[in-house]
Scaffold this motif. Structure first.
Motif, mmCIF file in Angstrom:
data_model
loop_
_atom_site.group_PDB
_atom_site.id
_atom_site.type_symbol
_atom_site.label_atom_id
_atom_site.label_comp_id
_atom_site.label_asym_id
_atom_site.label_seq_id
_atom_site.Cartn_x
_atom_site.Cartn_y
_atom_site.Cartn_z
ATOM 1 N N GLY A 112 0.911 -1.201 0.089
ATOM 2 C CA GLY A 112 -0.138 -0.032 0.144
ATOM 3 C C GLY A 112 0.906 1.213 0.062
ATOM 4 O O GLY A 112 0.320 2.418 0.594
ATOM 5 N N VAL A 113 2.114 1.133 -0.505
ATOM 6 C CA VAL A 113 3.082 2.344 -0.601
ATOM 7 C C VAL A 113 2.193 3.522 -1.302
ATOM 8 O O VAL A 113 2.654 4.688 -0.817
ATOM 9 C CB VAL A 113 4.237 1.986 -1.199
ATOM 10 N N HIS A 114 1.348 3.231 -2.290
ATOM 11 C CA HIS A 114 0.713 4.447 -3.091
ATOM 12 C C HIS A 114 0.029 5.329 -2.199
ATOM 13 O O HIS A 114 -0.389 6.410 -2.374
ATOM 14 C CB HIS A 114 -0.205 3.825 -4.267
ATOM 15 N N VAL A 115 -0.430 4.919 -0.909
ATOM 16 C CA VAL A 115 -1.092 5.735 -0.116
ATOM 17 C C VAL A 115 -0.765 6.015 1.231
ATOM 18 O O VAL A 115 -1.198 6.739 2.231
ATOM 19 C CB VAL A 115 -2.712 5.006 0.357
ATOM 20 N N ARG A 116 0.514 5.529 1.533
ATOM 21 C CA ARG A 116 1.427 5.751 2.766
ATOM 22 C C ARG A 116 1.340 7.242 3.180
ATOM 23 O O ARG A 116 1.187 7.634 4.401
ATOM 24 C CB ARG A 116 2.497 4.900 2.525
ATOM 25 N N ASP A 117 1.358 8.134 1.972
ATOM 26 C CA ASP A 117 1.667 9.459 2.456
ATOM 27 C C ASP A 117 0.308 10.161 2.893
ATOM 28 O O ASP A 117 0.399 11.210 3.542
ATOM 29 C CB ASP A 117 2.412 10.513 1.134
ATOM 30 N N SER A 118 -0.643 9.791 2.241
ATOM 31 C CA SER A 118 -2.100 10.511 2.410
ATOM 32 C C SER A 118 -2.897 9.914 3.565
ATOM 33 O O SER A 118 -3.442 10.701 4.012
ATOM 34 C CB SER A 118 -3.084 10.102 1.224
ATOM 35 N N VAL A 119 -2.584 8.777 3.998
ATOM 36 C CA VAL A 119 -3.009 8.209 5.094
ATOM 37 C C VAL A 119 -2.377 8.985 6.552
ATOM 38 O O VAL A 119 -1.083 8.832 6.611
ATOM 39 C CB VAL A 119 -3.068 6.578 5.418
ATOM 40 N N LYS A 120 -3.157 9.552 7.296
ATOM 41 C CA LYS A 120 -2.710 10.165 8.497
ATOM 42 C C LYS A 120 -2.489 9.395 9.808
ATOM 43 O O LYS A 120 -1.499 9.566 10.577
ATOM 44 C CB LYS A 120 -3.296 11.605 8.877
ATOM 45 N N CYS A 121 -3.385 8.502 9.855
ATOM 46 C CA CYS A 121 -3.206 7.552 10.957
ATOM 47 C C CYS A 121 -3.676 6.106 10.649
ATOM 48 O O CYS A 121 -4.445 6.022 9.905
ATOM 49 C CB CYS A 121 -4.086 7.959 12.038
ATOM 50 N N TRP A 122 -2.782 5.187 11.201
ATOM 51 C CA TRP A 122 -3.152 3.667 11.239
ATOM 52 C C TRP A 122 -3.444 3.185 12.493
ATOM 53 O O TRP A 122 -2.707 3.317 13.496
ATOM 54 C CB TRP A 122 -1.763 2.972 10.599
ATOM 55 N N ILE A 123 -4.597 2.645 12.365
ATOM 56 C CA ILE A 123 -5.041 1.698 13.762
ATOM 57 C C ILE A 123 -4.864 0.280 13.290
ATOM 58 O O ILE A 123 -5.559 -0.258 12.330
ATOM 59 C CB ILE A 123 -6.584 1.973 14.172
ATOM 60 N N LEU A 124 -3.782 -0.360 14.134
ATOM 61 C CA LEU A 124 -3.621 -1.691 13.551
ATOM 62 C C LEU A 124 -3.662 -2.848 15.030
ATOM 63 O O LEU A 124 -3.366 -2.649 15.941
ATOM 64 C CB LEU A 124 -2.062 -1.944 13.266
ATOM 65 N N SER A 125 -4.146 -3.998 14.773
ATOM 66 C CA SER A 125 -4.160 -5.029 15.752
ATOM 67 C C SER A 125 -3.925 -6.353 15.134
ATOM 68 O O SER A 125 -4.686 -7.181 14.868
ATOM 69 C CB SER A 125 -5.771 -4.854 16.106
ATOM 70 N N PRO A 126 -2.783 -6.530 15.044
ATOM 71 C CA PRO A 126 -2.094 -7.841 14.665
ATOM 72 C C PRO A 126 -2.328 -8.920 15.729
ATOM 73 O O PRO A 126 -2.315 -8.652 16.846
ATOM 74 C CB PRO A 126 -0.797 -7.588 14.313
ATOM 75 N N GLN A 127 -2.752 -10.111 14.951
ATOM 76 C CA GLN A 127 -2.973 -11.247 15.797
ATOM 77 C C GLN A 127 -1.791 -12.269 16.232
ATOM 78 O O GLN A 127 -1.866 -12.960 17.042
ATOM 79 C CB GLN A 127 -4.234 -12.064 15.593
ATOM 80 N N SER A 128 -0.603 -11.832 15.803
ATOM 81 C CA SER A 128 0.577 -12.707 15.847
ATOM 82 C C SER A 128 1.873 -11.769 15.332
ATOM 83 O O SER A 128 1.792 -10.940 14.736
ATOM 84 C CB SER A 128 0.406 -13.986 15.043
ATOM 85 N N GLU A 129 2.992 -12.464 15.541
ATOM 86 C CA GLU A 129 4.136 -12.064 15.337
ATOM 87 C C GLU A 129 4.365 -10.380 15.756
ATOM 88 O O GLU A 129 4.960 -9.603 15.045
ATOM 89 C CB GLU A 129 4.293 -12.005 13.915
ATOM 90 N N MET A 160 -2.660 -0.798 18.171
ATOM 91 C CA MET A 160 -1.882 0.233 18.214
ATOM 92 C C MET A 160 -2.241 1.468 17.180
ATOM 93 O O MET A 160 -3.135 1.064 16.255
ATOM 94 C CB MET A 160 -0.583 -0.369 17.246
ATOM 95 N N ALA A 161 -1.921 2.579 17.467
ATOM 96 C CA ALA A 161 -2.143 3.735 16.542
ATOM 97 C C ALA A 161 -0.859 3.989 16.264
ATOM 98 O O ALA A 161 0.122 4.264 16.973
ATOM 99 C CB ALA A 161 -2.750 4.720 17.265
ATOM 100 N N ALA A 162 -0.432 4.220 14.755
ATOM 101 C CA ALA A 162 0.743 4.521 14.219
ATOM 102 C C ALA A 162 0.622 5.630 13.234
ATOM 103 O O ALA A 162 -0.712 5.965 12.430
ATOM 104 C CB ALA A 162 1.385 3.295 13.607
ATOM 105 N N GLU A 163 1.696 6.470 13.057
ATOM 106 C CA GLU A 163 1.858 7.686 12.234
ATOM 107 C C GLU A 163 2.979 7.664 11.596
ATOM 108 O O GLU A 163 4.147 7.060 11.999
ATOM 109 C CB GLU A 163 1.405 9.147 12.846
ATOM 110 N N LYS A 164 3.292 8.284 10.464
ATOM 111 C CA LYS A 164 4.579 8.544 9.996
ATOM 112 C C LYS A 164 5.612 9.187 10.971
ATOM 113 O O LYS A 164 5.043 10.015 11.953
ATOM 114 C CB LYS A 164 4.548 9.632 8.741
#
Length: 241
Positions: A112-129, A160-164
């Motif tokens: 998803g590199v094409h949207v990485r600059d335009s997305v301001k916040c990522w809410i992430l919940s990985p279930q492993s690793e 998690m909440a992640a930003e650039k």
């Protein structure tokens, strides 16, 4: 609509981030499954619009039915998409990824590199690793701003909440720097359980012979040391919030 603790935590994180903005927010839920997260975000007024995206036609049909039942067809768009492939730059301010393994989520983020600059916040919940996932975020130029750990049905989940940005060089990737700084009580419980499991494994390996067992023992000893260091930090009175 009753949601799980994990989903409520995800929605809460989006709400905290959105409340700091002075514009109307659009969210994209990747791997939406039943569509409950975008429905809740729109119904509660947290976001103005939402995209419910999934790679499977079955889940998307279920989500479409739920959206229709709630009368939200004009505010929630459903989209058949493999990860972020059909999300255009600027379409979403915040993107949610949850309910998948960490390795798969990293693949989606890389592709998803094409949207990485335009997305301001990522809410992430990985279930492993989780260790590999946190490290992977740093390699992608994303920094974790906040983390919450929840326990549900005997399982532990991290949101998690992640930003650039850049990860701290000394951040604890295995247990989560933000969780440690906040002295998260669920992390404390998780750490005690993990340490007990590692001690049992260590005891069995000490009775074993062979090169493979010794290498495994070295890894367990290292993990135990890391867990003990985190426990010390959790037990100190002062910590940067």
């Amino acid at each position: 609509m009753r949601l799980s603790k994990r989903l409520e935590t995800i929605i809460g994180m989006v709400s905290v981030w959105a409340s700091q903005k002075e514009k109307e927010i659009t969210a994209a839920d990747v791997g939406t499954d039943h569509g409950f997260v975008p429905i809740a975000l729109v119904e509660r007024g947290i976001v103005k619009r939402a995209l419910a995206m999934d790679v499977g036609r079955g889940p998307l049909l279920r989500a479409r039915e739920h959206v229709r039942e709630r009368g939200l067809k004009d505010r929630i768009e459903l989209r058949l998409s493999d990860g972020l492939s059909l999300l255009s730059p600027g379409e979403a301010d915040v993107v949610i990824l949850s309910g998948m393994g960490g390795e798969l989520m990293l693949r989606i983020l890389r592709e998803g590199v094409h949207v990485r600059d335009s997305v301001k916040c990522w809410i992430l919940s990985p279930q492993s690793e989780l260790f590999l996932f946190r490290r992977g975020l740093g390699e992608l130029g994303l920094a974790i701003q906040d983390e919450v750990m929840v326990k549900e049905d005997g399982k532990y989940y991290v949101v998690m909440a992640a930003e650039k940005g850049h990860m701290g060089e000394n951040d604890c990737l295995r247990y989560g720097e933000a969780l440690i700084r906040k002295k998260d009580p669920i992390l404390r419980e998780f750490l005690e359980q993990e340490r007990a499991q590692l001690l049992k494994i260590r005891e069995k390996l000490l009775d074993s012979r062979g090169e493979a067992a010794m290498k495994r023992l070295e890894d367990v000893e290292r993990r135990l040391g890391e867990a003990e260091n985190v426990q010390k930090r959790l037990n100190t009175k002062q910590e940067i919030l």
